[in-house]
Design a protein around this motif. Structure first.
Motif, short mmCIF file in Angstrom:
data_model
loop_
_atom_site.label_atom_id
_atom_site.label_comp_id
_atom_site.label_asym_id
_atom_site.label_seq_id
_atom_site.Cartn_x
_atom_site.Cartn_y
_atom_site.Cartn_z
N GLU A 157 13.37 8.96 -1.38
CA GLU A 157 12.63 9.95 -0.58
C GLU A 157 12.89 9.75 0.91
N GLN A 158 13.21 8.53 1.31
CA GLN A 158 13.53 8.21 2.70
C GLN A 158 15.03 8.27 2.97
N TYR A 167 9.72 2.10 -6.78
CA TYR A 167 10.29 1.72 -5.48
C TYR A 167 11.57 2.50 -5.21
N ASP A 191 0.86 -1.19 0.00
CA ASP A 191 0.00 0.00 0.00
C ASP A 191 0.89 1.23 0.00
N HIS A 192 1.03 1.88 -1.14
CA HIS A 192 1.93 3.04 -1.25
C HIS A 192 1.36 4.28 -0.57
N GLU A 193 0.09 4.26 -0.22
CA GLU A 193 -0.52 5.39 0.49
C GLU A 193 -0.23 5.32 1.99
N ASN A 194 0.12 4.12 2.48
CA ASN A 194 0.44 3.93 3.90
C ASN A 194 1.86 3.37 3.97
N PRO A 195 2.84 4.21 4.25
CA PRO A 195 4.24 3.79 4.16
C PRO A 195 4.76 2.99 5.36
N LEU A 233 7.00 0.09 4.35
CA LEU A 233 8.27 0.59 3.82
C LEU A 233 9.17 1.08 4.94
N HIS A 234 8.62 1.81 5.90
CA HIS A 234 9.40 2.31 7.03
C HIS A 234 9.96 1.16 7.87
N GLN A 247 10.74 5.86 -3.92
CA GLN A 247 10.28 5.84 -2.53
C GLN A 247 11.46 5.69 -1.56
#
Length: 66
Positions: free
Chosen positions: A55-56, A49, A12-16, A19-20, A52
Motif C-alpha cells: 500500500e506504501q 505486513y 499499532d496498525h491504526e497509527n502508521p 511503518l512510515h 501494508q
C-alpha cells in the motif's frame, strides 16, 4: 547498502507512523523489504505486513522459515 531493521509484532496498525519511519530509513519507495513472521502464531501476520508495505508502494517478500 544493506541494513537489517527489526520491528516487533505489537505495532499499532491504526497509527502508521512507525511503518512510515521504517520505510524512510529503509530507503523510501526504493526499499526492498523481507518479512520474517517466525515469531507469530498467526498465519495472517506475514501477508498483513506485505499488504501494508505494498500500500506504501514498497517492494516486499515473505520468508517464512517455520
Amino acid at each position: 547498502m544493506q541494513t537489517l531493521m527489526a520491528i516487533g509484532g505489537a505495532i499499532d496498525h491504526e497509527n502508521p507512523a512507525l511503518l512510515h519511519e521504517f520505510i524512510r530509513r529503509a530507503g523510501g519507495k526504493s526499499a526492498r523489504v523481507v518479512i520474517l513472521p517466525q515469531a507469530s502464531e498467526l498465519a495472517e501476520t506475514g501477508p498483513g505486513y506485505l499488504k501494508q508495505f505494498k500500500e506504501q508502494k514498497v517492494q516486499g517478500t515473505i520468508l517464512d522459515l517455520r
